[in-house]
Design a protein around this motif. Structure first.
Motif, PDB file in Angstrom:
ATOM      1  N   GLN A  46      43.376 -29.535 -94.229  1.00 45.36           N
ATOM      2  CA  GLN A  46      43.249 -28.275 -94.959  1.00 45.36           C
ATOM      3  C   GLN A  46      41.961 -28.197 -95.766  1.00 45.36           C
ATOM      4  O   GLN A  46      41.698 -27.199 -96.426  1.00 45.36           O
ATOM      5  N   THR A  47      41.180 -29.261 -95.758  1.00 41.79           N
ATOM      6  CA  THR A  47      39.930 -29.280 -96.521  1.00 41.79           C
ATOM      7  C   THR A  47      38.766 -29.059 -95.576  1.00 41.79           C
ATOM      8  O   THR A  47      38.622 -29.778 -94.575  1.00 41.79           O
ATOM      9  N   PRO A  48      37.942 -28.057 -95.813  1.00 42.78           N
ATOM     10  CA  PRO A  48      36.858 -27.759 -94.852  1.00 42.78           C
ATOM     11  C   PRO A  48      35.796 -28.837 -94.807  1.00 42.78           C
ATOM     12  O   PRO A  48      35.193 -29.071 -93.764  1.00 42.78           O
ATOM     13  N   HIS A  49      35.578 -29.506 -95.906  1.00 44.49           N
ATOM     14  CA  HIS A  49      34.522 -30.517 -95.912  1.00 44.49           C
ATOM     15  C   HIS A  49      34.881 -31.593 -96.948  1.00 44.49           C
ATOM     16  O   HIS A  49      35.333 -31.276 -98.033  1.00 44.49           O
ATOM     17  N   PHE A  50      34.667 -32.862 -96.612  1.00 39.68           N
ATOM     18  CA  PHE A  50      34.944 -33.951 -97.514  1.00 39.68           C
ATOM     19  C   PHE A  50      34.023 -35.115 -97.215  1.00 39.68           C
ATOM     20  O   PHE A  50      33.255 -35.065 -96.243  1.00 39.68           O
ATOM     21  N   GLU A  51      34.071 -36.160 -98.047  1.00 41.84           N
ATOM     22  CA  GLU A  51      33.216 -37.327 -97.885  1.00 41.84           C
ATOM     23  C   GLU A  51      34.084 -38.567 -97.736  1.00 41.84           C
ATOM     24  O   GLU A  51      35.158 -38.673 -98.361  1.00 41.84           O
ATOM     25  N   ILE A  52      33.600 -39.504 -96.932  1.00 44.94           N
ATOM     26  CA  ILE A  52      34.287 -40.788 -96.731  1.00 44.94           C
ATOM     27  C   ILE A  52      33.384 -41.879 -97.326  1.00 44.94           C
ATOM     28  O   ILE A  52      32.228 -42.004 -96.925  1.00 44.94           O
ATOM     29  N   GLN A  53      33.959 -42.625 -98.251  1.00 39.17           N
ATOM     30  CA  GLN A  53      33.206 -43.695 -98.931  1.00 39.17           C
ATOM     31  C   GLN A  53      33.535 -45.029 -98.297  1.00 39.17           C
ATOM     32  O   GLN A  53      34.695 -45.421 -98.196  1.00 39.17           O
ATOM     33  N   PHE A  54      32.477 -45.741 -97.865  1.00 36.39           N
ATOM     34  CA  PHE A  54      32.598 -47.107 -97.365  1.00 36.39           C
ATOM     35  C   PHE A  54      31.979 -48.065 -98.374  1.00 36.39           C
ATOM     36  O   PHE A  54      31.530 -47.641 -99.446  1.00 36.39           O
ATOM     37  N   ALA A  55      31.975 -49.318 -98.061  1.00 37.78           N
ATOM     38  CA  ALA A  55      31.442 -50.310 -98.990  1.00 37.78           C
ATOM     39  C   ALA A  55      29.958 -50.135 -99.240  1.00 37.78           C
ATOM     40  O   ALA A  55      29.460 -50.425-100.319  1.00 37.78           O
ATOM     41  N   ASP A  56      29.219 -49.616 -98.246  1.00 40.11           N
ATOM     42  CA  ASP A  56      27.766 -49.509 -98.373  1.00 40.11           C
ATOM     43  C   ASP A  56      27.271 -48.080 -98.554  1.00 40.11           C
ATOM     44  O   ASP A  56      26.079 -47.822 -98.500  1.00 40.11           O
ATOM     45  N   GLY A  57      28.181 -47.101 -98.762  1.00 40.24           N
ATOM     46  CA  GLY A  57      27.724 -45.739 -98.997  1.00 40.24           C
ATOM     47  C   GLY A  57      28.761 -44.712 -98.603  1.00 40.24           C
ATOM     48  O   GLY A  57      29.905 -45.039 -98.256  1.00 40.24           O
ATOM     49  N   ARG A  58      28.338 -43.430 -98.636  1.00 38.73           N
ATOM     50  CA  ARG A  58      29.214 -42.318 -98.290  1.00 38.73           C
ATOM     51  C   ARG A  58      28.594 -41.503 -97.152  1.00 38.73           C
ATOM     52  O   ARG A  58      27.363 -41.417 -97.031  1.00 38.73           O
ATOM     53  N   ILE A  59      29.512 -40.849 -96.337  1.00 35.23           N
ATOM     54  CA  ILE A  59      29.057 -39.924 -95.293  1.00 35.23           C
ATOM     55  C   ILE A  59      29.933 -38.692 -95.354  1.00 35.23           C
ATOM     56  O   ILE A  59      31.085 -38.739 -95.783  1.00 35.23           O
ATOM     57  N   GLY A  60      29.371 -37.549 -94.942  1.00 33.04           N
ATOM     58  CA  GLY A  60      30.120 -36.314 -94.917  1.00 33.04           C
ATOM     59  C   GLY A  60      30.962 -36.188 -93.650  1.00 33.04           C
ATOM     60  O   GLY A  60      30.635 -36.743 -92.598  1.00 33.04           O
ATOM     61  N   ALA A  61      32.045 -35.444 -93.725  1.00 31.63           N
ATOM     62  CA  ALA A  61      32.934 -35.273 -92.556  1.00 31.63           C
ATOM     63  C   ALA A  61      33.686 -33.961 -92.709  1.00 31.63           C
ATOM     64  O   ALA A  61      33.755 -33.382 -93.809  1.00 31.63           O
ATOM     65  N   ARG A  62      34.260 -33.489 -91.587  1.00 29.84           N
ATOM     66  CA  ARG A  62      35.105 -32.311 -91.590  1.00 29.84           C
ATOM     67  C   ARG A  62      36.179 -32.497 -90.553  1.00 29.84           C
ATOM     68  O   ARG A  62      36.000 -33.174 -89.547  1.00 29.84           O
ATOM     69  N   PRO A  63      37.343 -31.887 -90.682  1.00 29.81           N
ATOM     70  CA  PRO A  63      38.450 -32.101 -89.728  1.00 29.81           C
ATOM     71  C   PRO A  63      38.234 -31.293 -88.443  1.00 29.81           C
ATOM     72  O   PRO A  63      37.695 -30.186 -88.461  1.00 29.81           O
ATOM     73  N   GLU A  64      38.611 -31.903 -87.299  1.00 25.15           N
ATOM     74  CA  GLU A  64      38.532 -31.209 -86.001  1.00 25.15           C
ATOM     75  C   GLU A  64      39.850 -31.210 -85.277  1.00 25.15           C
ATOM     76  O   GLU A  64      40.002 -30.539 -84.261  1.00 25.15           O
ATOM     77  N   THR A  65      40.826 -31.959 -85.709  1.00 25.64           N
ATOM     78  CA  THR A  65      42.119 -32.031 -85.032  1.00 25.64           C
ATOM     79  C   THR A  65      43.196 -31.760 -86.039  1.00 25.64           C
ATOM     80  O   THR A  65      43.024 -31.988 -87.245  1.00 25.64           O
TER      81      THR A  65
END
Length: 519
Positions: A481-500
């Motif tokens: 239900q969120t159009p855009h969000f970020e995923i945080q890993f140990a070495d940084g963050r990346i942007g993502a969005r849902p497709e399924t």
């Protein structure tokens, strides 16, 4: 004896403690049957059981001795500390304490003990010098502000003294720790008494108003340090009043004779040193009440006396009536008397010869006197000004000297304050240096614990945190239900969005293909 000479080895016989103790007992009783021992009686103990326990000693050794209750009642000579005797009995062992002892059946006196003879000889010699005279002893202060205590810091004596002082009248106590028995006792006690006397009044360390030398009970040997000549002379030469509280009531040492006051126990010394504050307060309250009552009674007596004297006096009018009558009588005679006086004076004035020369002579006489006074006025004024100037100069000199003394005193006070401030600063710096490393180490441990418990360490093991616009996303439904969000890993963050669409089963892991599509 071959029993004890068997060489040690893996197959050596193992004796029990009781077997060894019994063997020693048999050997000792076999070698020494009934013996006679000459020595000086040391410490004597008479417990409630009726047995007698005492020591037989000479200048190099001590033997424990015991007389059982039944035999103690039949002894011709009772054992007393310090006498030299010949004891008859048998040697045996006491396995409970691994020691040997003499079972005494008979005691015969053999003369005064060496220690007692030495003590009596020393006492007479010091008394002959006048060290024990009552005239030398100083009176005790009624309420000392500072009390110096010379005793062992680890014994029960100092606790008893402090507890008693706290109960009666809390005051400042300086403790000089010393050894209270052994070879170091006498020099340390002597140094303590002399050290307290060497303190300057008004110095950084307050000078005691009273000294207490204290020790608990013990044998003559234990208390011998307080019989040494150096200790007695230091006590006699003390400029500060000294209370001796060495041993119990039956113990007597030479310092007791040289001190200002002897106390039977250390606790009694504290009671002698200070009064009871509560009793003083009650006494003051009682005296204040008595004074108020006395003032009230005195005022009442004065008022009663005044009233009684007032009743004894007559009526005021009766006292003034005769005087008023005399005044009326004299008033009638006053006018004729005044007229006659004026007439007689006028006649005398008319009879006097009035001469111009006499008036001029009187005028010249007055003028000469005035001129003389005018000549004398400037020197007198000059002398007066000179005396005033000398007085002012003297006052100025006194003011300058007083100002110099005040500045010198303030300079000395500033120097003392600066020295104290430097010492406190050094202590503060040393305290900081001492406390900083453990605090830093504790902070490092807490930081490592924080890092260990933080979620960043969890991310290094392959986990990730999903951040949405309004906070963390903890379910696939929220992510879908969120159009855009970020995923945080140990070495940084990346942007993502849902497709399924979201997967309802939380236990089923998404395929690797779906995971890649998120990126």
């Amino acid at each position: 004896m071959e029993l004890f000479e068997e060489p040690a080895g893996s197959n050596a016989h193992e004796f029990t403690v009781s077997e060894i103790s019994g063997a020693v007992k048999r050997v000792l009783e076999g070698e020494f049957g009934r013996v006679r021992v000459r020595g000086e009686i040391g410490r004597v103990s008479r417990p409630s059981s009726g047995h007698l326990y005492f020591d037989l000693k000479d200048d190099r050794a001590v033997i424990a001795a015991v007389t059982w209750k039944g035999q103690a009642a039949r002894l011709s000579t009772r054992p007393e500390e310090g006498i030299e005797v010949i004891a008859t009995g048998r040697l045996t062992t006491f396995p409970g304490q691994s020691k040997y002892q003499l079972i005494v059946d008979e005691i015969e006196p053999a003369g005064a003990g060496a220690l007692m003879m030495m003590l009596e000889k020393r006492r007479k010699a010091l008394a002959a010098e006048g060290l024990f005279d009552e005239a030398r002893k100083l009176p005790l202060p009624y309420l000392p502000h500072v009390i110096g205590v010379v005793t062992s810091p680890s014994g029960a004596v100092i606790r008893d003294i402090l507890h008693r002082l706290r109960d009666r009248f809390p005051t400042h106590v300086l403790i000089w720790p010393v050894a209270v028995q052994g070879q170091d006792c006498a020099p340390q006690v002597t140094a303590a008494i002399q050290g307290f006397n060497a303190l300057a009044p008004g110095g950084p360390i307050p000078r005691p108003d009273l000294i207490i030398v204290a020790r608990g009970g013990g044998s003559l040997e234990d208390l011998w340090g307080f019989n040494e000549e150096s200790v007695v002379r230091a006590a006699a030469a003390s400029a500060i009043p000294l209370i001796s509280a060495v041993g119990h009531e039956t113990d007597t040492t030479l310092i007791d004779f040289a001190s200002s006051r002897r106390a039977p126990t250390p606790t009694a010394a504290a009671e002698i040193a200070v009064p009871v504050r509560a009793e003083l307060a009650a006494r003051l309250s009682e005296l204040a009440a008595r004074m108020i009552r006395a003032q009230q009674q005195a005022g009442q007596r004065q008022r009663q006396r005044l009233s009684d004297l007032g009743r004894a006096l007559g009526r005021p009018q009766a006292l003034t009536d005769p005087a008023r009558q005399r005044l009326d009588l004299f008033a009638d005679r006053l006018e004729p008397a005044l007229r006659g006086f004026v007439r007689s004076r006028r006649e005398r004035l008319n009879a006097l010869p009035l001469s111009l020369a006499a008036l001029r002579a009187s005028l010249h006489l007055r003028r000469d006197r005035l001129s003389d006074l005018a000549r004398r006025l400037p020197p007198a004024w000059a002398r007066h000004r000179k005396r005033q100037a000398e007085t002012l100069s003297s006052l100025a000199d006194r003011l300058a000297r007083a100002r110099t003394r005040d500045l010198a005193e303030r300079s000395r006070q500033a120097t003392r304050d600066r020295t104290r401030l430097d010492a406190l600063a050094a202590r503060l710096a040393a305290t900081g240096q001492r406390l900083l490393p453990p605090r830093r180490e504790r902070l490092d441990r807490l930081d490592r614990l924080r890092l260990t418990l933080g979620y960043e360490e969890t991310l290094k093991r392959g986990f990730a945190v999903v951040h949405g616009p309004d906070g963390l996303l903890t379910s696939a439904t929220q992510a879908a239900q969120t159009p855009h969000f970020e995923i945080q890993f140990a070495d940084g963050r990346i942007g993502a969005r849902p497709e399924t669409p979201p997967v309802k089963s939380a236990r089923k892991k998404p395929a690797a293909k779906d995971q890649k599509s998120l990126f």
